[in-house]
Design an enzyme around this catalytic site. Structure first.
Site, PDB file in Angstrom:
ATOM      1  N   GLY A  28     -39.585 116.052  -5.568  1.00 49.65           N
ATOM      2  CA  GLY A  28     -39.113 117.525  -5.087  1.00 49.65           C
ATOM      3  C   GLY A  28     -39.358 117.836  -3.839  1.00 49.65           C
ATOM      4  N   GLY A  33     -40.492 125.116 -15.006  1.00 50.37           N
ATOM      5  CA  GLY A  33     -39.728 125.030 -14.276  1.00 50.37           C
ATOM      6  C   GLY A  33     -40.030 125.807 -13.508  1.00 50.37           C
ATOM      7  N   ARG A  34     -41.648 125.696 -13.130  1.00 46.35           N
ATOM      8  CA  ARG A  34     -42.152 126.182 -11.838  1.00 46.35           C
ATOM      9  C   ARG A  34     -41.501 127.364 -11.545  1.00 46.35           C
ATOM     10  NH1 ARG A  34     -42.753 122.720  -5.808  1.00 46.35           N
ATOM     11  NH2 ARG A  34     -40.852 123.328  -6.815  1.00 46.35           N
ATOM     12  N   ASP A  63     -36.991 120.531 -12.736  1.00 48.96           N
ATOM     13  CA  ASP A  63     -37.675 122.168 -12.605  1.00 48.96           C
ATOM     14  C   ASP A  63     -35.693 122.637 -11.883  1.00 48.96           C
ATOM     15  OD1 ASP A  63     -39.875 122.319 -13.157  1.00 48.96           O
ATOM     16  OD2 ASP A  63     -40.317 122.387 -10.905  1.00 48.96           O
ATOM     17  N   GLY A  91     -44.450 115.477  -9.473  1.00 45.13           N
ATOM     18  CA  GLY A  91     -44.811 115.066 -10.843  1.00 45.13           C
ATOM     19  C   GLY A  91     -43.301 114.037 -11.215  1.00 45.13           C
TER      20      GLY A  91
END
Ligand code: F6P
Length: 362
Positions: A117, A186-187, A143, A14
């Site tokens: 990430g 924030g997953r 996140d 993302g």
């Protein structure tokens, strides 16, 4: 020196604010500092799967003064299509990693900087190992859940956006005597919710790391009312579950279900338990865009320069990180696939409790 002449850079996963500032720092350091060529790969691993491979030479002229101030990524990115389990039209998956590696090789780069990430870095590391290629990672994610770094690119701006949302919600909450519920991303971690909630003066913060009960939330809201407060601000992280443990997800193309919608559940349960008038804001992708904060631009610049310096020193399979007021680097293996939740015994949880913020458990 390691005989490096040309490096590649890609963004994966993302997007978030600060990515352009990282790409800029990498380009400047590689060209001005070491005299190398820089190749920007488009759309993450999707660009390496495309034929011809989607890539272009980057120069410092690609980075006019405006770009480091913008969100998004000039290179494009993807957060789907893991090449090891690439989704086919019939619903099956296929290992397309050899094609990605061929694409990577065809660029004739001596090393790659992957900005991603924990999930993206894990995939890139696997590809690098399989293809015996040199990789350095830069952590980015709103996140902030990449294990070995205290901060990832994009997180400071996401916290700023969520804090500003609370700044905007507070006056209207007070004017209408309402409980405003703000759902943030924030997953699986509650870092954005906790930091923005404290910064934005929330009364209740619900994060996935701390089990909550609506009874505890309702008790807090009743106490506030008895004390004369006519409004309240509630922040809820997207991965918080319903009281019976169900994750709330939105249906997406391809069948995947991203988190989204728990704010509506929390708001209606608050109304049921307290009679309060509630309204819900789901902040969503606003947290991923926006003008990068100075902190994000600074971390992006520090990480970009350090990543290139690692390549110059021949130190591969490492990820740059921020720890104890220093830029440092750790084995990529430590970072890839290691997710860091909120430390429930850490200073932010302690601070929230110290401010009388209800975390849903008492
Ligand atoms: O990992 C970043 C993130 O923004 C999460 O906070 C969120 O759950 C997810 O990505 C949303 O992904 P998408 O862009 O696919 O909607």
């Amino acid at each position: 020196m390691t005989g490096i002449r040309r490096i590649g850079v890609l963004t994966s996963g993302g997007d978030c604010a600060g990515l352009n500032a990282v790409i800029r720092a990498i380009t400047y350091r590689a060209i001005d500092g070491y005299g190398w060529d820089v190749v920007g790969i488009r759309n993450g691993t999707a660009g390496l799967l495309a034929r011809p491979v989607e890539a272009e030479r980057l120069t410092t002229a690609n980075f006019p003064g405006t770009l480091m101030r913008t969100g998004g990524t000039v290179l494009g990115t993807t957060n789907k299509g893991n090449p090891f389990e690439f989704p086919e039209n019939d619903g099956s998956t296929r290992d397309r990693s050899p094609e990605v590696i061929d694409g990577w090789r065809s660029l004739e780069i001596d090393a790659l900087v992957g900005i991603g990430g924990d999930g993206s870095l894990q995939i890139l590391r696997r590809l690098a190992q399989q293809g015996a290629m040199a990789l350095v990672g830069v952590p980015k994610t709103i996140d902030n859940d990449v294990g070995p770094t205290e901060v990832s690119i994009g997180y400071p701006t996401a916290v700023m956006t969520a804090t500003l949302a609370l700044d905007h919600l507070q006056p209207t909450a007070a004017s209408h005597s309402r409980v405003m519920v703000l759902e943030v991303m924030g997953r699986d971690a509650g870092h954005i919710a906790l930091a923005a909630g404290i910064s934005g003066g929330a009364d209740v913060i619900l994060i996935p790391e701390i089990p909550y009960s609506i009874a505890a939330v309702a008790a807090k809201l009743r106490r506030m009312k008895e004390d004369g407060r006519n409004f309240a601000l509630v922040v809820v992280a997207e991965a918080v579950r319903t009281e019976d443990g169900q994750a709330v997800r939105q249906f997406r193309a391809g069948g995947s279900g991203a988190y989204g919608g728990i704010g509506y559940y929390i708001a209606s349960r608050i109304t049921e338990e307290t009679g309060a008038e509630t309204r819900v804001t789901v902040l969503g992708h606003l947290q991923r865009g926006g003008i990068p904060t100075p902190r994000d631009r600074l971390m992006a610049s520090i990480f970009g320069v350090h990543a290139v310096d690692l390549i110059a020193a021949g130190r591969f399979d490492r990820m740059v990180a921020w720890s104890g007021r220093q830029v440092t680097d750790v084995p990529l293996a430590e970072a890839a696939g290691s997710s860091r939740d909120v430390d429930v015994a850490g200073p932010l949880v302690h601070t929230a409790r110290g401010l009388g913020i209800c975390l849903g458990d008492a």
